[in-house]
Structures are given as structure tokens and as C-alpha cells.
Design an enzyme around this catalytic site. Structure first.
Site: not given
Lengths: 95, 376
Positions: B116, B119, B123, B238
Site C-alpha cells: 500500500e 501505491h 500517487y 495488488d
């Protein structure tokens, strides 16, 4: 019998129009690919056994997995994306 | 029970429940109670990727071509996903590691959270490329009312579990008054909070990303913002794996294959679990409404997105025994599946990830020689 064709039949209890459909897949195809070739609408995401989006009910028969399924599958469910029939099978596709 | 980073009592992890048993000690995987978690770790690690591998430079040009309504859709979705992964990059670790009792699950939780954080970093990679200073976008996430509404629902179950775990680990079971508020801490209450928390996380991974994914892939269908789409495909792959892990945890409990008390709690709290899912569905539909408030985008509108949320919710609720509450018979966005298929996620550099292999790419290196034949 043609060597490229599976020895086993797939019966879908509820194909697109809700009617039963019987198909003989090619020997190499996954159950998901066999359903797609027969134009049966079925959900999928990963096509690799880890997401479970294509999860179907198996009513009769058994399957062999060519990829270890990681997604949760109940005792009466299969993942068509990573399996082939190992007997004649009867399956139900969730809507 | 006080948390210890190395429990010196001899425990048998083969008989421990997933959570709320003895604290873990040796990180060993030679014997495993639930082998699925190690398989998930291996799969997740095989997915490893870095945001910087994906060339997003063409997106900057595409972004300027989008209408104001489309820019709002694009940026709002990135803000929402940034919120989701901000929470998910830390919360499984903080909430679940103090109470986990088997090493393979402990390591899965750490692996999951780590991805995570990839991720979250992606961004920033996307936004840095679009704006010379993306801080306005990030600053808005904490004050944007639409995002705050969702943040409250997403974090409350984690926060509740974390707080009660802290009380239990410092004060033990009993009735404790903290700052004038009374809290009843029992093992049963803790397990209920854990059960609701995992249901909330499951709903998050199952549907909360999908309105955003649909918009991203709808842009990609028009060959717009394709760098972004490539990153979101990696993220979606994912998230599907993370969802599988929470589905396993919930089903192991419900089917009595782990802690028998959790099976009782699963039956007792089924309606609450369903309500958590249904509220997430409602919030996603409201989010679709917010996205399209100043205009639609080609290929998508509010109605079809809401139907898609219901369609996905049906499948994902059925997977954890919550039935199919919505009347949607077929996939309203069938092209989505092409983007969620992991076979299509590109890994070979010559395919496009490394910009030097690209045809028609934007070359950001400019030297003095490039202006040699230039005359004013």
C-alpha cells in the site's frame, strides 16, 4: 476422438438465456476459456487464480487446477480461470 | 495482556488462533496453521513494482486536453485513492500486528501494508508529473468534505480496535474510565471490534477503489492518461490480492476453521457486517455523483457507474456469505475486465515502461545542440 479435444463435457446449468448448455472444451483450454469460446457470459478479473472473480458453483464432477488457486473457494465452488475438467462437470455461474 | 516483541513463553502456533491468542515469537514458516497466507506473501512479492518504472510524461499533455469536468474527475479520484492508501499503508500494521498470533499471517500483514505504501508513492509520482507543485492537491485531501466523509467511515473501525487493544494491553479486561468516558474491555468485545474492522477493510478493498478504477480505465479506452492507467492496473492487481486475504480471514472464522468464538461472533454480527458493506456501496454511489456533478466523461456516467458498483458488490458480498442484495444481472462495464486481467499487466521493458523504448515519447532532455538549426 480428436486429441485436441477434452475427454470431458462441461454442462452449464444457467447459460446466458438461463437454459442449460453442454460443451466439449479443447484439451488445453481452461474452463473459463471454454466458456468464453462458447460465448457464455462469465465474470473474471485476474485469470490467474488469485482474485476469485470467476468463482462458479460445481454441482457434479471434479476439476484439476493447473495453477494453485489462492482465492477463497468454498467446498462446492471452483475457479474456472485456472482449472480444467477431470470428469464430466456440471457448473452454475453466479449472476 | 502486555505486548511483547518476542514472547518468551513456548507456544504452539499450530494451535493458536489467527488473532488474540498468544503473541508471536519466532518468525518461522516451516510449519503453518494457515498456509494460504504464505502463498499470498509469495504472490504479492512476485508482483513487486516501482512507480518510477512507469513513464507518465505523456499524461501531462493529455491532462491539458481534458475538459474541466474531466480534470475534476481525474484529480478527485487520485485524492480519494491517496486517502485510501494513506490509511491502508499504516492501519493493518498498527491495528493487527499487536494482536496477531501466527507468524505467516503477521508477515502477510506487513507485506500487504508495504505494498500500500508503494501505491501511496505512486500517487506522488503521478501528481508531480502533472503539476510543478502538487501540494494543493494533497492539502485538499484533509479538508475536502466529500473525502472527509469517507475517511471517517474507513478509519473508525480501525481506530476503535486500536484504542480497545491499547486499553486491554495496558489495563487488562474490565471497565476502565479514561478522560471521563467508560469503556468495557472484554475479550468478547475486542473480538467483535476485530470482526467489524476486518469487514470494513474487506469492503474497502472490495469496492471502494472501483469507481476510481472505472474512470481511469475509461480514460485509457480513449488513449488518454495511459501512464496513470498503467500504474492503476498494477494497483488494482495488488488490491485484488489484498481482498483475497480478507475474504480468507472472514471465511476461516465463519466456517469455524480458526477461533470457535469468532464463528459465533460472525453469526451474531452478520447484519452489522452487511450494513458496513451496504454503507460502503452507498458512499461509492455518492462519490460517483460528486465526480459527475459538473459534467460527465465520454463512456461513463453516474448511472452506469452505480450499476457497476452494485454488480461488483454482489460478487464480493457473495464471496463472504452475505448474499447478492442487488438486482444487476450482467456486467455493465465489461471492458473493465481487460484492465483487471493480470496477464495484460506489462512487465517487459521494451513494451513501454522504460521511456527510452517508446516510440513517440516525450523527450525531456534538451541540450544546446537541439537549437542549432533554429533562427529567429
Amino acid at each position: 476422438m480428436d486429441a485436441d479435444v477434452s475427454d470431458h463435457l462441461i454442462v452449464v446449468t444457467d447459460a446466458n438465456d438461463g437454459e442449460p448448455l453442454t460443451l466439449r472444451p479443447s484439451a488445453k483450454a481452461s474452463i473459463l476459456e471454454a466458456l468464453e469460446i462458447a460465448q457464455v457470459e462469465v465474470q473474471y478479473h485476474c485469470r490467474d487464480g488469485f482474485c476469485g472473480a470467476c468463482r462458479c458453483k460445481i454441482i457434479e464432477g471434479s476439476v484439476d487446477y493447473f495453477t494453485d488457486p489462492l482465492a477463497f473457494i468454498d467446498d462446492d465452488e471452483i475457479l474456472p480461470c485456472c482449472s480444467r475438467p477431470s470428469s464430466n462437470i456440471k457448473i452454475e455461474i453466479p449472476k | 495482556m502486555k505486548y511483547t516483541t518476542f514472547n518468551q513463553q513456548v507456544t504452539d502456533t499450530m494451535t493458536e488462533p489467527m488473532f488474540m491468542g498468544n503473541p508471536v515469537n519466532v518468525a518461522r514458516y516451516d510449519q503453518q496453521k494457515h498456509q494460504i497466507f504464505e502463498k499470498l506473501i509469495e504472490k504479492q512479492i512476485s508482483f513487486f513494482w516501482r512507480p518510477e518504472e512507469v513513464d507518465v510524461s505523456k499524461d501531462r499533455v493529455d491532462f491539458q486536453k481534458l475538459s474541466a469536468a474531466e480534470q475534476h474527475i481525474f484529480i478527485s479520484n487520485l485524492k480519494y485513492q491517496t486517502l485510501l492508501d494513506s490509511v491502508q499503508g499504516r492501519s493493518p500494521n498498527i491495528a493487527l500486528l499487536p494482536i496477531v498470533s501466527i507468524p505467516e499471517l503477521e508477515t502477510w500483514i506487513e507485506t500487504w501494508s508495504f505494498f500500500e505504501t508503494i501505491h501511496s508513492r505512486s500517487y506522488t509520482h503521478i501528481l508531480r508529473n502533472l503539476f510543478s507543485d502538487p501540494s494543493d492537491v494533497f492539502d485538499d485531501i484533509v479538508v475536502n468534505e466529500e473525502i472527509k466523509k469517507r475517511a471517517t467511515d474507513i478509519s473508525q473501525y480501525y481506530d476503535d480496535l486500536i484504542f480497545y487493544t491499547q486499553l486491554w494491553q495496558t489495563l487488562g479486561e474490565g471497565t476502565h474510565t479514561i478522560n471521563g468516558e467508560t469503556h468495557l474491555v472484554t475479550m468478547r468485545e475486542l473480538k467483535k471490534k476485530l470482526y467489524l474492522c476486518i469487514n470494513s477493510v474487506n469492503a474497502l478493498e472490495a469496492i471502494r477503489f472501483y469507481v476510481s478504477f472505472a474512470c481511469t480505465f475509461a480514460f485509457a479506452e480513449r488513449e488518454l492518461m495511459e501512464g496513470n492507467s498503467k500504474i492503476i492496473r498494477l494497483i488494482a492487481r495488488d488490491e485484488n490480492l489484498h481482498l483475497t486475504s480478507t475474504q480468507h480471514i472472514l471465511n476461516l472464522w465463519a466456517k469455524g476453521k480458526d477461533d470457535p468464538e469468532m464463528a459465533e461472533i460472525a453469526a451474531e454480527l452478520e447484519d452489522e457486517a452487511r450494513a458496513i458493506f451496504m454503507k460502503a456501496v452507498e458512499q461509492e454511489k455518492e462519490w460517483a455523483e460528486y465526480l459527475f456533478q459538473s459534467g460527465s466523461m465520454i463512456g461513463l456516467n453516474k448511472e452506469i457507474l452505480c450499476q457497476y458498483v452494485e454488480y461488483i458488490a454482489n460478487h464480493r458480498m457473495a464471496a463472504i456469505g452475505l448474499g447478492q442484495p442487488f438486482d444487476v444481472k450482467s456486467n455493465p462495464l465489461p471492458w473493465m475486465n481487460n484492465y483487471l486481467n493480470s496477464d495484460n499487466v506489462q512487465v517487459a521493458p521494451q513494451e513501454s515502461e522504460i521511456s527510452s523504448y517508446l516510440v513517440g515519447q516525450i523527450d525531456s532532455e534538451v541540450s544546446a545542440n537541439d537549437f542549432e538549426d533554429f533562427e529567429l
